[in-house]
Scaffold this motif. Structure first.
Motif, PDB file in Angstrom:
ATOM      1  N   LEU A 140       0.833  -1.206   0.000  1.00 45.80           N
ATOM      2  CA  LEU A 140       0.000   0.000   0.000  1.00 45.80           C
ATOM      3  C   LEU A 140       0.867   1.256   0.000  1.00 45.80           C
ATOM      4  O   LEU A 140       0.571   2.233  -0.697  1.00 45.80           O
ATOM      5  CB  LEU A 140      -0.938  -0.008   1.202  1.00 45.80           C
ATOM      6  CG  LEU A 140      -2.054  -1.058   1.174  1.00 45.80           C
ATOM      7  CD1 LEU A 140      -2.851  -1.031   2.472  1.00 45.80           C
ATOM      8  CD2 LEU A 140      -2.982  -0.828  -0.023  1.00 45.80           C
ATOM      9  N   SER A 141       1.937   1.223   0.786  1.00 39.62           N
ATOM     10  CA  SER A 141       2.856   2.362   0.795  1.00 39.62           C
ATOM     11  C   SER A 141       3.503   2.546  -0.570  1.00 39.62           C
ATOM     12  O   SER A 141       3.663   3.674  -1.057  1.00 39.62           O
ATOM     13  CB  SER A 141       3.926   2.143   1.866  1.00 39.62           C
ATOM     14  OG  SER A 141       4.874   3.185   1.850  1.00 39.62           O
ATOM     15  N   PHE A 142       3.877   1.436  -1.211  1.00 36.43           N
ATOM     16  CA  PHE A 142       4.468   1.499  -2.547  1.00 36.43           C
ATOM     17  C   PHE A 142       3.485   2.090  -3.556  1.00 36.43           C
ATOM     18  O   PHE A 142       3.857   2.929  -4.384  1.00 36.43           O
ATOM     19  CB  PHE A 142       4.891   0.094  -2.971  1.00 36.43           C
ATOM     20  CG  PHE A 142       5.297  -0.031  -4.409  1.00 36.43           C
ATOM     21  CD1 PHE A 142       6.460   0.544  -4.875  1.00 36.43           C
ATOM     22  CD2 PHE A 142       4.503  -0.738  -5.315  1.00 36.43           C
ATOM     23  CE1 PHE A 142       6.838   0.429  -6.206  1.00 36.43           C
ATOM     24  CE2 PHE A 142       4.868  -0.860  -6.639  1.00 36.43           C
ATOM     25  CZ  PHE A 142       6.041  -0.273  -7.090  1.00 36.43           C
ATOM     26  N   LEU A 143       2.230   1.690  -3.469  1.00 43.86           N
ATOM     27  CA  LEU A 143       1.232   2.141  -4.443  1.00 43.86           C
ATOM     28  C   LEU A 143       0.837   3.597  -4.256  1.00 43.86           C
ATOM     29  O   LEU A 143       0.622   4.312  -5.250  1.00 43.86           O
ATOM     30  CB  LEU A 143      -0.018   1.259  -4.359  1.00 43.86           C
ATOM     31  CG  LEU A 143       0.078  -0.144  -4.962  1.00 43.86           C
ATOM     32  CD1 LEU A 143      -1.174  -0.933  -4.649  1.00 43.86           C
ATOM     33  CD2 LEU A 143       0.307  -0.071  -6.472  1.00 43.86           C
ATOM     34  N   PHE A 144       0.761   4.055  -3.012  1.00 42.54           N
ATOM     35  CA  PHE A 144       0.145   5.356  -2.768  1.00 42.54           C
ATOM     36  C   PHE A 144       1.062   6.394  -2.141  1.00 42.54           C
ATOM     37  O   PHE A 144       0.671   7.560  -2.041  1.00 42.54           O
ATOM     38  CB  PHE A 144      -1.091   5.179  -1.879  1.00 42.54           C
ATOM     39  CG  PHE A 144      -2.136   4.294  -2.481  1.00 42.54           C
ATOM     40  CD1 PHE A 144      -2.853   4.721  -3.597  1.00 42.54           C
ATOM     41  CD2 PHE A 144      -2.392   3.035  -1.980  1.00 42.54           C
ATOM     42  CE1 PHE A 144      -3.821   3.911  -4.182  1.00 42.54           C
ATOM     43  CE2 PHE A 144      -3.353   2.212  -2.551  1.00 42.54           C
ATOM     44  CZ  PHE A 144      -4.064   2.654  -3.663  1.00 42.54           C
ATOM     45  N   PHE A 145       2.286   6.016  -1.747  1.00 41.78           N
ATOM     46  CA  PHE A 145       3.152   6.979  -1.080  1.00 41.78           C
ATOM     47  C   PHE A 145       4.593   6.895  -1.573  1.00 41.78           C
ATOM     48  O   PHE A 145       5.530   7.061  -0.796  1.00 41.78           O
ATOM     49  CB  PHE A 145       3.108   6.768   0.445  1.00 41.78           C
ATOM     50  CG  PHE A 145       1.744   6.923   1.038  1.00 41.78           C
ATOM     51  CD1 PHE A 145       1.212   8.183   1.276  1.00 41.78           C
ATOM     52  CD2 PHE A 145       0.981   5.807   1.332  1.00 41.78           C
ATOM     53  CE1 PHE A 145      -0.056   8.327   1.813  1.00 41.78           C
ATOM     54  CE2 PHE A 145      -0.290   5.933   1.867  1.00 41.78           C
ATOM     55  CZ  PHE A 145      -0.817   7.206   2.115  1.00 41.78           C
ATOM     56  N   SER A 146       4.774   6.619  -2.848  1.00 45.51           N
ATOM     57  CA  SER A 146       6.112   6.576  -3.434  1.00 45.51           C
ATOM     58  C   SER A 146       6.075   7.294  -4.777  1.00 45.51           C
ATOM     59  O   SER A 146       5.021   7.715  -5.247  1.00 45.51           O
ATOM     60  CB  SER A 146       6.577   5.124  -3.618  1.00 45.51           C
ATOM     61  OG  SER A 146       5.898   4.501  -4.703  1.00 45.51           O
ATOM     62  N   ARG A 147       7.222   7.402  -5.405  1.00 44.85           N
ATOM     63  CA  ARG A 147       7.276   8.027  -6.729  1.00 44.85           C
ATOM     64  C   ARG A 147       6.530   7.200  -7.756  1.00 44.85           C
ATOM     65  O   ARG A 147       6.102   7.713  -8.788  1.00 44.85           O
ATOM     66  CB  ARG A 147       8.729   8.219  -7.164  1.00 44.85           C
ATOM     67  CG  ARG A 147       9.503   9.187  -6.307  1.00 44.85           C
ATOM     68  CD  ARG A 147      10.927   9.392  -6.805  1.00 44.85           C
ATOM     69  NE  ARG A 147      10.940  10.115  -8.062  1.00 44.85           N
ATOM     70  CZ  ARG A 147      11.553   9.697  -9.169  1.00 44.85           C
ATOM     71  NH1 ARG A 147      12.173   8.527  -9.176  1.00 44.85           N
ATOM     72  NH2 ARG A 147      11.539  10.422 -10.266  1.00 44.85           N
ATOM     73  N   ALA A 148       6.364   5.898  -7.494  1.00 46.55           N
ATOM     74  CA  ALA A 148       5.625   5.042  -8.419  1.00 46.55           C
ATOM     75  C   ALA A 148       4.138   5.363  -8.436  1.00 46.55           C
ATOM     76  O   ALA A 148       3.431   4.955  -9.365  1.00 46.55           O
ATOM     77  CB  ALA A 148       5.836   3.578  -8.056  1.00 46.55           C
ATOM     78  N   THR A 149       3.649   6.084  -7.437  1.00 48.31           N
ATOM     79  CA  THR A 149       2.219   6.417  -7.371  1.00 48.31           C
ATOM     80  C   THR A 149       1.743   7.121  -8.635  1.00 48.31           C
ATOM     81  O   THR A 149       0.605   6.924  -9.081  1.00 48.31           O
ATOM     82  CB  THR A 149       1.943   7.303  -6.144  1.00 48.31           C
ATOM     83  OG1 THR A 149       2.378   6.620  -4.964  1.00 48.31           O
ATOM     84  CG2 THR A 149       0.471   7.635  -6.021  1.00 48.31           C
ATOM     85  N   ALA A 150       2.614   7.918  -9.236  1.00 43.93           N
ATOM     86  CA  ALA A 150       2.230   8.665 -10.440  1.00 43.93           C
ATOM     87  C   ALA A 150       1.816   7.741 -11.570  1.00 43.93           C
ATOM     88  O   ALA A 150       1.049   8.147 -12.458  1.00 43.93           O
ATOM     89  CB  ALA A 150       3.383   9.556 -10.887  1.00 43.93           C
ATOM     90  N   LEU A 151       2.283   6.490 -11.559  1.00 37.71           N
ATOM     91  CA  LEU A 151       1.941   5.563 -12.629  1.00 37.71           C
ATOM     92  C   LEU A 151       0.513   5.045 -12.518  1.00 37.71           C
ATOM     93  O   LEU A 151       0.019   4.399 -13.446  1.00 37.71           O
ATOM     94  CB  LEU A 151       2.920   4.386 -12.631  1.00 37.71           C
ATOM     95  CG  LEU A 151       4.341   4.739 -13.067  1.00 37.71           C
ATOM     96  CD1 LEU A 151       5.272   3.556 -12.868  1.00 37.71           C
ATOM     97  CD2 LEU A 151       4.369   5.193 -14.510  1.00 37.71           C
ATOM     98  N   LEU A 152      -0.165   5.304 -11.399  1.00 35.25           N
ATOM     99  CA  LEU A 152      -1.576   4.931 -11.306  1.00 35.25           C
ATOM    100  C   LEU A 152      -2.432   5.789 -12.224  1.00 35.25           C
ATOM    101  O   LEU A 152      -3.525   5.391 -12.620  1.00 35.25           O
ATOM    102  CB  LEU A 152      -2.061   5.058  -9.854  1.00 35.25           C
ATOM    103  CG  LEU A 152      -1.462   4.049  -8.867  1.00 35.25           C
ATOM    104  CD1 LEU A 152      -1.928   4.367  -7.460  1.00 35.25           C
ATOM    105  CD2 LEU A 152      -1.856   2.622  -9.256  1.00 35.25           C
ATOM    106  N   SER A 153      -1.934   6.966 -12.563  1.00 35.93           N
ATOM    107  CA  SER A 153      -2.646   7.841 -13.510  1.00 35.93           C
ATOM    108  C   SER A 153      -1.622   8.563 -14.373  1.00 35.93           C
ATOM    109  O   SER A 153      -1.456   9.775 -14.285  1.00 35.93           O
ATOM    110  CB  SER A 153      -3.512   8.856 -12.763  1.00 35.93           C
ATOM    111  OG  SER A 153      -2.737   9.578 -11.813  1.00 35.93           O
ATOM    112  N   PRO A 154      -0.893   7.820 -15.212  1.00 36.11           N
ATOM    113  CA  PRO A 154       0.229   8.406 -15.956  1.00 36.11           C
ATOM    114  C   PRO A 154      -0.177   9.429 -16.995  1.00 36.11           C
ATOM    115  O   PRO A 154       0.661  10.204 -17.450  1.00 36.11           O
ATOM    116  CB  PRO A 154       0.890   7.187 -16.606  1.00 36.11           C
ATOM    117  CG  PRO A 154      -0.209   6.178 -16.719  1.00 36.11           C
ATOM    118  CD  PRO A 154      -1.067   6.394 -15.511  1.00 36.11           C
ATOM    119  N   THR A 155      -1.439   9.437 -17.412  1.00 37.71           N
ATOM    120  CA  THR A 155      -1.870  10.377 -18.451  1.00 37.71           C
ATOM    121  C   THR A 155      -2.739  11.497 -17.884  1.00 37.71           C
ATOM    122  O   THR A 155      -3.348  12.249 -18.641  1.00 37.71           O
ATOM    123  CB  THR A 155      -2.651   9.644 -19.552  1.00 37.71           C
ATOM    124  OG1 THR A 155      -3.816   9.034 -18.976  1.00 37.71           O
ATOM    125  CG2 THR A 155      -1.779   8.583 -20.196  1.00 37.71           C
TER     126      THR A 155
END
Length: 697
Positions: free
Chosen positions: A149-164
């Motif tokens: 959950l931390s990886f998905l919502f509180f890291s730099r990777a979070t931006a990839l959940l809505s990349p466009t």
């Protein structure tokens, strides 16, 4: 006491929860931490939101839960055996979780392994002995959910959940006679590689770059805006300079106003990106077939596996692994060490097969990307944008000018291993070893020249070259100076990093021009907007390449801080210093490798005058014995010069006799041995042993 029929016994639940926690700490969290900080790796793998969710689910939930279930299922072996299995898994996972701590503590080799094993054994004993500790671990098992959950919502990777998100889709119609646009971005391409000592393009060595320059504007003082791809390429495509001390991913949501979102509605977009995701995939015709799921998954698993091996492997063994600091994906593209090919007794084809199995990718991948891009170009009534960011001529270096490839250990032999002082991109002081890598780079640039020729031929064949707007450039450079960084700009490497090729052929341009006005990659996008005659209110840092006004007097290149962390400060220095440094480096290249097609590239070294000589005709002094052991020597038994793969990178170990060894010890200044290599009775090259600690070659 809970009966077996009433559900999980208390120790069963404990086994499941604690094993899952340890699996998360040992396997999932190290990768979540690294990918969360260096999310460019995921961008390079073209991750979607679904891919990111799947990765978090598999790595963070499924794998720990599976290992937890295995520890519970061991009960079928009996309670005592189940307990043994649990503590064995606990200890092994504890060792893996503790292993990354050896690097910051500067622990190496067997000492690091011994301390990790001892610490994990102590942890097992403490866990077994103290009930509060066991309770603590069971409570902490909730972290199994926290990590993904931390990886998905509180890291730099979070931006990839809505990349466009926030994409600025322009609805502006270009002029009715809008030209086709062809953009070729080459990776890791220092301008000096193309130059003679007079700062002209070496026409014999690079005939197709010269051919392009004869009908385009060559901006001889063009510089990159950043020393790293994921900042330089967005600058090219947006006209916005990288902002120091930021860590924005190279995706559409962070760069919503770019070339692709501008042209999406009126141009047919054929796009192949590397390390960026700025083109909306539902609006681009991606210039490569979608990779089969198995292939794509294999590539990702291979990269993650290598990353994890770097995380848990202490020095010096980690230094022997393929580098993960030189690109954002395809880390296993390097050839395996020759010792891994020794079992390939069936010949070179067998060796190549092992190499492809080792790398999990096709060895033709880089050139195939360019050739597929070229083949896709065809005339059309609708305006078209063809965009390719190719990894060529970026390391790894394995192409000859002909396009043939060679198998062998890679350039890392001349790079100092990473330490706390530097990230592992500093060349050794051995000048000859570094120049060998420079030679290999230049040979690969010559192959890139031939691919550029295919692109120009295709545009001519489709009657598109004259009317098209063609941009050919590099994203950043590379340096080959002993003792200096390979990819970082400083007072010594200056133009090696900042100066890049930039050729722009405007529609219907007939004659070439050399323009010495200083320009930057961020000037390219404003130029395209001007050529298309679009009235656009988007802000730019760059200016059109055709603009008049006072020229820049300072060169500005943003540095990288860490890897995937953030951009550092911009290095600024006077234009005249840039020009002087570029000339110095061109003169140095000429001194080492000469000019012309291939001759000078194979004639550098102390004894180049021996080339073409027959050893039996030379007056040779008596030897004191000794021999050379070639790596994968059987590959040279039956070589066809016309094969796609040839063993051109010769490596081996000089085995001295006792007399020679004693003489070498007495003559401490003579640290290297010169060698001449004869092929079929004729000396074809000269070399010497390396003056690098730990290398016997």
């Amino acid at each position: 006491m809970t009966s077996p029929k009433s559900g999980l016994k208390p120790n069963h639940l404990e086994y499941f929860l604690v094993t899952a926690l340890m699996a998360s700490l040992a396997l999932a969290q190290p990768l979540f931490d690294l990918l969360g900080r260096q999310a460019e790796i995921l961008v390079a793998h073209q991750f979607s939101a679904g891919d990111l969710l799947a990765l978090a689910l598999i790595l963070g939930i499924i794998i720990p839960a599976t290992l937890g279930l295995l520890s519970v299922l061991a009960i079928v072996l009996g309670r005592r055996a189940a307990a043994s299995v649990f503590y064995l898994m606990f200890g092994a996972l504890a060792a893996l979780a503790l292993a990354p701590l050896t690097a910051p503590l500067a622990l190496h080799g067997l000492l690091a392994v011994g301390l990790v094993l001892a610490a994990s054994l102590v942890l097992v004993m403490v866990y077994r002995r103290f009930t509060p500790i066991r309770l603590f671990f069971k409570i902490m098992s909730a972290a199994v959910l926290v990590f993904p959950l931390s990886f998905l919502f509180f890291s730099r990777a979070t931006a990839l959940l809505s990349p466009t998100a926030h994409a600025a889709l322009a609805d502006i119609a270009p002029a009715s006679n809008s030209p086709d646009i062809v953009v070729l971005v080459m990776d890791e391409f220092p301008l000096v590689s193309l130059l003679t000592r007079d700062l002209e393009i070496d026409r014999q060595r690079f005939p197709n770059f010269a051919r392009l320059a004869d009908q385009a504007n060559w901006y001889r003082n063009a510089t990159t805006s950043a020393e790293i791809t994921v900042a330089a390429v967005p600058s090219l495509l947006t006209g916005i300079d990288p902002v120091p001390h930021t860590d924005r991913l190279p995706i559409t949501s962070n760069h919503p106003r770019n070339l692709f979102t501008l042209l999406h509605n009126h141009y047919r977009l054929t796009v192949s990106e590397t390390a960026t995701q700025l083109c909306l995939h539902n609006r681009c015709v991606v210039d490569q077939p979608a990779a089969p799921l198995v292939t794509a998954t294999s590539s990702l698993v291979s990269d993650l596996g290598l990353i994890y091996r770097h995380i848990i492997t202490p020095a010096p063994w980690s230094d022997k692994l393929p580098s993960v600091s030189d690109s954002w994906s395809g880390f296993m593209l390097e050839a395996p060490p020759a010792r891994d090919l020794e079992d390939a007794s069936d010949g070179f084809d067998r060796a190549l097969g092992l190499a492809e199995k080792f790398t999990n990718v096709s060895w033709q991948s880089r050139s195939t990307d360019v050739e597929r891009f070229v083949a896709a170009i065809q005339a059309n009534d609708q305006p078209q944008l063809y965009y390719l960011h190719t990894l060529l001529p970026h390391a790894v270096w394995r192409y000859l000018p002909s396009g043939q490839q060679y198998v062998g250990e890679e350039r890392w032999v001349a790079i100092q291993p990473p330490t706390g002082a530097h990230p592992g991109d500093i060349w050794h002081e051995d000048e000859f070893a570094v120049h060998q890598q420079w030679q290999r780079h230049l040979l690969q640039v010559m192959y890139m020249d031939s691919l550029l020729g295919k692109l120009l031929d295709r545009l001519e064949a489709e009657s598109m070259l004259d009317a098209s707007l063609v941009v050919v450039t590099g994203d950043h450079g590379a340096s080959f100076i002993p003792g200096q960084p390979r990819r970082s700009i400083n007072e010594v490497t200056l133009s090696d990093i900042s100066a890049v090729p930039l050729f722009v052929k405007f529609p219907h341009q007939q004659a070439g021009n050399i323009i010495d006005r200083p320009v930057s990659l961020s000037d390219v996008f404003p130029t395209l907007v001007e050529v298309l005659d679009i009235d656009l209110d988007w802000p730019f840092d760059g200016v059109s390449l055709t603009a008049q006004g006072p020229p820049r007097t300072m060169i500005r290149t943003v540095r990288e801080v860490g890897r995937g962390a953030e951009l550092g400060a911009a290095m600024e220095y006077p234009l005249r210093r840039h020009q002087a440094h570029l000339r110095e480096r061109a003169v140095e290249l000429h001194r080492i490798f000469g000019e012309g097609r291939e001759g000078g590239l194979f004639e550098f070294g102390t004894y180049a005058q021996l080339l073409g000589q027959i050893p039996d005709n030379l007056a040779l002094s008596p030897t004191s014995g000794g021999s050379v052991r070639l790596e994968a020597g059987h590959l040279y038994a039956n070589v066809s010069p016309g094969d796609s793969f040839v063993p051109r990178l010769v490596r081996g170990t000089l085995i001295q006799s006792r007399a020679q060894a004693q003489k070498s010890q007495a003559q401490t200044q003579a640290q290297t041995q010169s060698l001449a290599i004869a092929v079929n009775g004729v000396i074809r090259t000269t070399t010497r042993t390396l003056d690098i600690p730990g290398q016997e070659h």
